[in-house]
Motif scaffolding. Structure first.
Motif, short mmCIF file in Angstrom:
data_model
loop_
_atom_site.label_atom_id
_atom_site.label_comp_id
_atom_site.label_asym_id
_atom_site.label_seq_id
_atom_site.Cartn_x
_atom_site.Cartn_y
_atom_site.Cartn_z
N VAL B 293 0.84 -1.20 0.00
CA VAL B 293 0.00 0.00 0.00
C VAL B 293 0.88 1.25 0.00
O VAL B 293 1.98 1.25 0.53
CB VAL B 293 -0.97 -0.01 1.22
CG1 VAL B 293 -0.20 0.05 2.53
CG2 VAL B 293 -1.97 1.13 1.16
N VAL B 294 0.36 2.30 -0.63
CA VAL B 294 1.01 3.61 -0.59
C VAL B 294 0.03 4.58 0.06
O VAL B 294 -1.15 4.60 -0.31
CB VAL B 294 1.36 4.12 -2.01
CG1 VAL B 294 1.92 5.54 -1.96
CG2 VAL B 294 2.37 3.20 -2.66
N THR B 295 0.49 5.34 1.04
CA THR B 295 -0.37 6.39 1.61
C THR B 295 0.37 7.72 1.56
O THR B 295 1.60 7.77 1.70
CB THR B 295 -0.78 6.09 3.07
OG1 THR B 295 0.36 5.66 3.80
CG2 THR B 295 -1.85 5.04 3.15
N VAL B 305 5.08 10.53 2.07
CA VAL B 305 4.67 9.31 1.37
C VAL B 305 5.19 8.09 2.12
O VAL B 305 6.37 8.06 2.51
CB VAL B 305 5.24 9.29 -0.07
CG1 VAL B 305 4.74 8.06 -0.82
CG2 VAL B 305 4.87 10.54 -0.82
N TYR B 307 5.30 3.80 1.88
CA TYR B 307 5.02 2.54 1.17
C TYR B 307 5.24 1.42 2.19
O TYR B 307 6.29 1.37 2.83
CB TYR B 307 5.95 2.38 -0.03
CG TYR B 307 5.99 0.98 -0.61
CD1 TYR B 307 5.03 0.57 -1.53
CD2 TYR B 307 6.96 0.05 -0.23
CE1 TYR B 307 5.05 -0.72 -2.05
CE2 TYR B 307 6.99 -1.22 -0.74
CZ TYR B 307 6.03 -1.61 -1.66
OH TYR B 307 6.05 -2.89 -2.17
N LYS B 320 8.98 2.18 3.33
CA LYS B 320 9.68 3.31 2.69
C LYS B 320 9.02 4.60 3.17
O LYS B 320 7.80 4.72 3.18
CB LYS B 320 9.56 3.18 1.16
CG LYS B 320 10.02 4.39 0.38
CD LYS B 320 11.51 4.57 0.45
CE LYS B 320 11.92 5.92 -0.14
NZ LYS B 320 13.35 6.18 0.06
#
Lengths: 159, 360
Positions: B293-295, B305, B307, B320
């Motif tokens: 997921v990326v938020t 950001v 990851y 990340k």
């Protein structure tokens, strides 16, 4: 400029413009992701920028990952953010996979200077070689660092 | 005239955190500079993969000493997405309230530093005095002035009582009055204008080329804010007014942050008044299903950001973190070219450095 933006449209346009063999990678929630060959990265980025107005690179995620039962690779995810209009933004990512023994990829800083620090971090932490750019001093690791890239599992020691 | 290289840092009275710069000058004119980070690199991304998600919330809070809450918010948003759980509305409102209080605290802290650098000690004193009101609110809610430990996976760790809400409202009214006074100084004080207007202007094209985010981008007319453009709950229900200026100089970067402080105070008032009743957290499994997921979220300095990749265990396989200072720092060598030596502190202050964030 193409106004209608969905993943199929982008993939179709990339294939038409570059002849690149790319496919959707559906596993990342929130970011639409396209898996592309590493040697096509610059051309695909040019299509995203010129045809769709996607220019903001949020970051580059690198990771060592098992892509098949007995095969590991270094995966790079270029996370872009696209703002269609105020209040209507979305994440779009390009994913490339590099062989663990020779992780080379073309640098994109001549097209996007903002990628400089991201590439340098990936180079230091994962040993990825970005071709087409000048060698730079270390950004995060100490100058006297003599070990391998800290994120590569085979390079981790007990120290 | 001879070219001279001035090494600044990693330890220098001008810098609050360690950063190394090599600035080239000829006479009073700056020709350019280069940067070296890493003096507070703690390897947090790697450490996170060796700890559980629950432990990581506390680790991630230590990425930054100013915007600690937005980091745990972005991380919890990511993990909660992978878990498929929904945080109760009251928990979301408390999270957002802390985000906006943190923005006010960060912007006032920054304003004090800028004022100090340009010799306006009165503004410095006022800004840091007013910042105490925000810290009092956050201490009253969480018990911590800077590290709040407010978030947990599934919601927040504490509720806000009626008495606390009353104290928040009283302090918000005081803050609104104080910020109006500061805004008046920014807009009308000739000494500040002389030191900031026209200093190190950055075009919107350069901002886009260098992927710069946050108030620095908005001060150059780039209209982007994750609270509006990629909103996480409850920002999708709030009408966040994104403030931009066309000038792109140090004065615009100053004005933007003061106007954003006023906007954040408005949002705080709405969040307190409209806060729904109910629980503030739900139970969350310690093991997280396999997935990626990326938020994104908007820290005081811009887009954050995260990851997260889970392999199904109780520890992330990869985390990340991209903090907003990193892209802004990449623009610094460009900003340093063609300015006067006396403007270096103004340019440095204008980007709102957070070296610990950039290094992680």
């Amino acid at each position: 400029m193409v106004n209608e933006l969905n993943l199929e449209t982008i993939i179709e346009k990339i294939q038409t413009e570059t002849g690149c063999d790319c496919e959707a990678y559906p596993n990342i929630t929130n970011d639409e992701t396209i898996l592309i060959p590493a040697d096509q990265l610059q051309m695909v980025m040019a299509v995203l920028r010129d045809q769709f107005g996607i220019y903001h690179l949020s970051t580059i995620t690198a990771q060592e990952r098992d892509i098949e039962a007995d095969q590991s690779a270094i995966e790079l995810i270029y996370h872009f953010f696209y703002l269609n209009q105020p209040g209507d933004g979305r994440g779009i990512s390009l994913m490339v996979r590099l062989p663990l023994d020779k992780p080379n990829i073309a640098s994109i800083i001549s097209h996007l200077p903002g990628a400089d620090f991201y590439e340098r971090e990936v180079a230091e932490m994962f040993g990825v070689s970005f071709t087409g750019r000048e060698a730079t001093p270390k950004l995060l690791l100490p100058d006297e660092w003599e070990h391998g890239p800290p994120f590569i599992s085979s390079e981790v020691s007990d120290e | 005239m001879n070219k001279i290289s001035i090494p600044i840092g990693p330890h220098h009275p001008l810098l609050k955190e360690p950063l190394s710069m090599n600035i080239e000058i000829t006479g009073e004119k700056v020709l350019g500079g280069s940067l070296r980070l890493g003096y507070v690199h703690r390897g947090i991304e790697k450490m996170a993969t060796q700890r559980t998600y629950v432990q990581d919330v506390h680790l991630i809070e230590r990425i930054c000493g100013i915007c600690s809450h937005i980091h745990t918010t972005t991380f919890c948003n990511a993990v909660e997405t992978l878990l498929g759980i929904e945080v109760p509305p009251r928990g979301l409102y408390i999270r957002a309230l802390m985000c906006e209080l943190e923005r006010v605290h960060s912007h006032l802290l920054w304003l004090g530093i800028l004022a100090k650098h340009v010799g306006l000690d009165t503004v410095f004193m006022h800004a840091w005095h007013d910042r105490e009101l925000v810290l009092d609110i956050m201490e009253g809610i969480s018990g911590g002035r800077v590290s709040h430990a407010a978030n947990q996976i599934g919601g927040v760790r504490f509720d806000i009582s009626d008495k606390q809400a009353e104290m928040i409202n009283v302090n918000l009214v005081k803050l609104k009055q104080q910020v109006s006074g500061v805004l008046d100084v920014i807009e009308n004080e000739p000494a500040l204008q002389a030191r900031t207007q026209g200093v190190a202007p950055v075009s919107a094209e350069l901002i886009k080329d260098y992927c710069v985010v946050g108030p620095v981008a908005r001060a150059s007319g780039v209209d982007v804010d994750m609270r509006r453009d990629d909103p996480w709950s409850p920002y999708d229900k709030l009408d966040v007014k994104v403030i931009t200026r066309p000038e792109g100089d140090a004065w615009a970067r100053t004005l933007i942050r003061v106007l954003e402080t006023r906007e954040s105070l408005r949002l705080c008032k709405i969040l307190v008044e409209d806060m729904p009743d109910g629980p503030v957290s739900v139970w969350a499994s310690r093991k997280v299903p396999e997935g990626e997921v990326v938020t994104r979220s908007e820290a005081p300095r811009g887009e954050v950001v995260y990851y997260v990749r889970s392999d199904g265990s109780d520890k992330p396989a990869r985390l990340k973190v991209r903090t907003p200072t990193l892209p802004v720092l990449s623009l610094l060598p460009v900003q340093l070219s063609a300015i006067h030596v006396a403007d270096i502190p103004v340019v440095l202050a204008g980007i709102d450095l957070c070296v610990a964030c950039a290094d992680r």
